[in-house]
Design a protein around this motif. Structure first.
Motif, mmCIF file in Angstrom:
data_model
loop_
_atom_site.group_PDB
_atom_site.id
_atom_site.type_symbol
_atom_site.label_atom_id
_atom_site.label_comp_id
_atom_site.label_asym_id
_atom_site.label_seq_id
_atom_site.Cartn_x
_atom_site.Cartn_y
_atom_site.Cartn_z
ATOM 1 N N GLY A 50 0.800 -1.199 0.190
ATOM 2 C CA GLY A 50 -0.352 -0.053 0.279
ATOM 3 C C GLY A 50 0.296 1.354 -0.418
ATOM 4 O O GLY A 50 2.001 1.365 -0.159
ATOM 5 N N HIS A 51 0.126 2.288 -0.087
ATOM 6 C CA HIS A 51 0.445 3.861 0.124
ATOM 7 C C HIS A 51 -0.470 4.836 0.709
ATOM 8 O O HIS A 51 -1.408 4.470 1.009
ATOM 9 N N ASP A 52 0.621 5.540 1.404
ATOM 10 C CA ASP A 52 -0.424 6.931 2.118
ATOM 11 C C ASP A 52 -0.001 8.018 1.857
ATOM 12 O O ASP A 52 1.140 8.358 1.250
ATOM 13 N N ASN A 53 -0.774 8.688 1.468
ATOM 14 C CA ASN A 53 -0.409 10.625 1.136
ATOM 15 C C ASN A 53 -1.132 11.233 2.512
ATOM 16 O O ASN A 53 -1.920 11.246 2.942
ATOM 17 N N LYS A 54 -0.380 12.079 2.578
ATOM 18 C CA LYS A 54 -1.158 13.292 3.454
ATOM 19 C C LYS A 54 -0.634 14.816 3.277
ATOM 20 O O LYS A 54 0.553 15.031 2.593
ATOM 21 N N TYR A 55 -1.196 16.099 3.495
ATOM 22 C CA TYR A 55 -1.249 17.016 3.034
ATOM 23 C C TYR A 55 -2.020 18.032 3.672
ATOM 24 O O TYR A 55 -3.041 17.717 5.054
ATOM 25 N N GLU A 56 -1.500 19.163 3.554
ATOM 26 C CA GLU A 56 -2.204 19.815 4.874
ATOM 27 C C GLU A 56 -3.003 21.760 4.103
ATOM 28 O O GLU A 56 -2.183 21.319 3.022
ATOM 29 N N SER A 57 -3.605 21.863 5.300
ATOM 30 C CA SER A 57 -4.152 23.549 3.848
ATOM 31 C C SER A 57 -4.517 24.269 5.119
ATOM 32 O O SER A 57 -4.809 24.468 6.001
ATOM 33 N N LYS A 58 -4.122 25.802 4.808
ATOM 34 C CA LYS A 58 -5.363 26.669 5.083
ATOM 35 C C LYS A 58 -6.956 26.849 5.620
ATOM 36 O O LYS A 58 -7.406 27.058 5.811
ATOM 37 N N GLU A 59 -6.710 26.990 4.073
ATOM 38 C CA GLU A 59 -7.832 26.836 3.866
ATOM 39 C C GLU A 59 -8.815 25.496 3.204
ATOM 40 O O GLU A 59 -8.464 24.551 3.448
ATOM 41 N N LYS A 60 -10.682 25.163 3.571
ATOM 42 C CA LYS A 60 -10.443 24.151 2.885
ATOM 43 C C LYS A 60 -11.264 23.996 2.123
ATOM 44 O O LYS A 60 -11.427 24.397 0.617
ATOM 45 N N LEU A 61 -10.442 23.284 1.703
ATOM 46 C CA LEU A 61 -10.148 22.726 -0.217
ATOM 47 C C LEU A 61 -11.282 21.053 -0.503
ATOM 48 O O LEU A 61 -10.911 20.298 0.768
ATOM 49 N N HIS A 62 -11.412 20.683 -1.450
ATOM 50 C CA HIS A 62 -11.807 19.391 -1.889
ATOM 51 C C HIS A 62 -11.039 18.597 -2.398
ATOM 52 O O HIS A 62 -11.061 19.587 -3.747
ATOM 53 N N ILE A 63 -9.707 17.328 -2.563
ATOM 54 C CA ILE A 63 -8.516 17.570 -3.480
ATOM 55 C C ILE A 63 -8.747 16.198 -4.200
ATOM 56 O O ILE A 63 -9.235 15.912 -3.740
ATOM 57 N N LYS A 64 -8.002 17.150 -5.364
ATOM 58 C CA LYS A 64 -7.799 14.808 -6.469
ATOM 59 C C LYS A 64 -7.015 14.945 -6.416
ATOM 60 O O LYS A 64 -6.104 15.820 -6.642
ATOM 61 N N VAL A 65 -6.789 14.117 -6.333
ATOM 62 C CA VAL A 65 -5.307 13.424 -6.297
ATOM 63 C C VAL A 65 -4.816 12.905 -7.721
ATOM 64 O O VAL A 65 -5.599 11.037 -7.766
ATOM 65 N N SER A 66 -4.051 13.386 -8.373
ATOM 66 C CA SER A 66 -3.616 11.456 -9.258
ATOM 67 C C SER A 66 -2.329 11.029 -9.365
ATOM 68 O O SER A 66 -1.384 12.573 -8.996
ATOM 69 N N THR A 67 -2.080 10.253 -9.742
ATOM 70 C CA THR A 67 -0.717 9.420 -9.420
ATOM 71 C C THR A 67 -0.338 8.562 -10.343
ATOM 72 O O THR A 67 -1.542 7.430 -10.448
ATOM 73 N N LYS A 68 0.679 8.864 -11.184
ATOM 74 C CA LYS A 68 0.629 8.431 -12.539
ATOM 75 C C LYS A 68 2.055 7.717 -12.701
ATOM 76 O O LYS A 68 3.100 7.872 -12.285
ATOM 77 N N ALA A 69 1.926 6.581 -12.863
ATOM 78 C CA ALA A 69 3.442 5.606 -13.650
ATOM 79 C C ALA A 69 3.850 6.072 -14.749
ATOM 80 O O ALA A 69 2.763 5.808 -15.256
ATOM 81 N N CYS A 70 4.821 5.993 -14.601
ATOM 82 C CA CYS A 70 5.299 6.287 -16.849
ATOM 83 C C CYS A 70 6.757 5.404 -16.619
ATOM 84 O O CYS A 70 7.702 5.661 -15.981
ATOM 85 N N SER A 71 6.364 5.038 -17.651
ATOM 86 C CA SER A 71 7.432 4.186 -18.469
ATOM 87 C C SER A 71 8.006 5.231 -19.621
ATOM 88 O O SER A 71 7.674 5.047 -20.711
ATOM 89 N N PHE A 72 9.155 5.356 -19.809
ATOM 90 C CA PHE A 72 9.672 6.191 -20.664
ATOM 91 C C PHE A 72 9.595 6.991 -21.484
ATOM 92 O O PHE A 72 8.405 7.520 -22.218
ATOM 93 N N GLY A 73 8.839 7.933 -20.304
ATOM 94 C CA GLY A 73 8.082 9.120 -20.168
ATOM 95 C C GLY A 73 7.049 8.722 -20.465
ATOM 96 O O GLY A 73 5.925 10.081 -20.435
ATOM 97 N N LYS A 74 5.804 7.749 -20.626
ATOM 98 C CA LYS A 74 4.866 8.035 -20.613
ATOM 99 C C LYS A 74 4.109 7.302 -19.569
ATOM 100 O O LYS A 74 4.453 6.357 -19.348
ATOM 101 N N GLY A 75 2.861 7.979 -19.175
ATOM 102 C CA GLY A 75 2.035 6.959 -18.499
ATOM 103 C C GLY A 75 1.035 6.147 -18.716
ATOM 104 O O GLY A 75 0.344 5.707 -20.051
ATOM 105 N N VAL A 76 1.373 4.726 -17.802
ATOM 106 C CA VAL A 76 1.307 3.715 -18.182
ATOM 107 C C VAL A 76 0.403 3.075 -16.943
ATOM 108 O O VAL A 76 -0.980 2.283 -17.722
ATOM 109 N N VAL A 77 0.154 3.758 -15.374
ATOM 110 C CA VAL A 77 -1.141 3.730 -14.658
ATOM 111 C C VAL A 77 -1.340 5.052 -14.349
ATOM 112 O O VAL A 77 -0.277 5.504 -14.046
ATOM 113 N N GLU A 78 -3.169 4.981 -13.384
ATOM 114 C CA GLU A 78 -3.223 6.052 -13.224
ATOM 115 C C GLU A 78 -4.083 5.211 -11.697
ATOM 116 O O GLU A 78 -4.646 5.357 -12.210
ATOM 117 N N LYS A 79 -3.819 6.513 -10.854
ATOM 118 C CA LYS A 79 -4.879 6.915 -10.185
ATOM 119 C C LYS A 79 -5.057 7.464 -9.317
ATOM 120 O O LYS A 79 -4.386 8.405 -8.937
#
Length: 287
Positions: free
Chosen positions: A166-195
């Protein structure tokens, strides 16, 4: 697919052809030739390491005295990847960025985005390349993290039912936000998997915290880790990692504005610990 807690969490895979990320030849591979002292962000000290090709060939510079950058609306506190045994309290970190480091630090070393943008140039989702995202701004939200990956975990069946990846992500802000996190694995500069994940904040001791814990690694990443570990020597591993990168892009769900963009490059750790260094990305040769 929505998880039980309502967070969006899915993996997009491209064709099998894109998964052929292990080079068949070592011809024309530029291996590092010298040692350099690289500041290790996790320890706050200088460690001597064999430089990764992504970073070793780049000119890094510190900000000019008195210079300042706009304050980030969202700060990363944690980004890690690990395996753990579900039948006992044991966890092995492949990478582990876990820090209160001030990403607004004016003395942070800088790297020209021109040096790395081709490692993040094409994504099947249609989203812009790293360079296009950077040009859209705000440029102060863009960083490069170099990880030294810890592959000293014990041999294990990647499909064993008593092992969780697994993996964990954690962030902090001063204002209330609703965020979208895109994490992409790239092979030879091209995205192959996105979460993709959506996260809302929780108030904690007067802080707004966005915490994603124990999010499963996809099959692609687990397979990649074990194929990498099975290579006979570190040079071959680093040759593979020269062509493997990860891009995490965090946006405001209401405005689609970039809040944080972290480009990750990797090298195998020469110790039994994962380490990292953080750099600010700049454009047009800025110092």
């Amino acid at each position: 697919i929505k998880t039980e807690d309502g967070k969006l969490d899915f993996v997009m895979n491209t064709t099998q052809a894109s998964l052929n990320y292990f080079p068949t030849s070592l011809q024309n591979v530029a291996f590092p030739r010298t040692l350099s002292s690289i500041v290790d962000g996790s320890l706050g000290t200088t460690r001597t390491a064999r430089p990764h090709p992504h970073v070793a060939s780049m000119d890094t510079a510190r900000s000019s005295p008195g210079s300042s950058t706009p304050e980030l609306r969202l700060k990363m506190l944690k980004f890690n990847g690990y395996m753990e045994r579900t039948d006992k309290a044991w966890r092995h970190f492949f990478i582990d960025l876990n820090t209160e480091t001030d990403f607004n630090d004016p003395n942070m070393e800088r790297i020209d985005i021109e040096k790395i943008h081709d490692k993040f140039r094409e994504f099947p989702s249609g989203e812009g390349s790293l360079k296009e995202l950077f040009e859209a701004g705000p440029s102060s939200a863009f960083f490069l993290v170099k990880f030294w990956v810890n592959l000293t975990m014990p041999n294990s069946d990647p499909k064993a039912s008593d092992t969780f990846y697994g993996h964990d992500n954690k962030y902090e802000s001063k204002e209330k936000l609703h965020i979208k996190v895109s994490t992409k694995a790239c092979s030879f500069g091209k995205g192959v998997v996105e979460k993709l994940q959506t996260v809302s904040p929780v108030a904690l001791d007067g802080r707004l915290i966005y915490d994603v814990e124990k999010s499963p690694l996809c099959e692609y990443m687990v397979s990649f880790i074990y194929k990498l570990k099975d290579l006979p020597d570190t040079k071959l591993m680093n040759n593979v990692l020269e062509n493997f990168t990860v891009l995490q892009h965090v946006t405001d769900m209401e405005t689609s504005e970039t809040l944080l963009c972290v480009a990750c490059v990797f090298e195998v750790s020469e110790t039994s610990k994962s380490q990292y260094s953080i750099y600010r990305l700049v454009g047009n040769g800025a110092q």
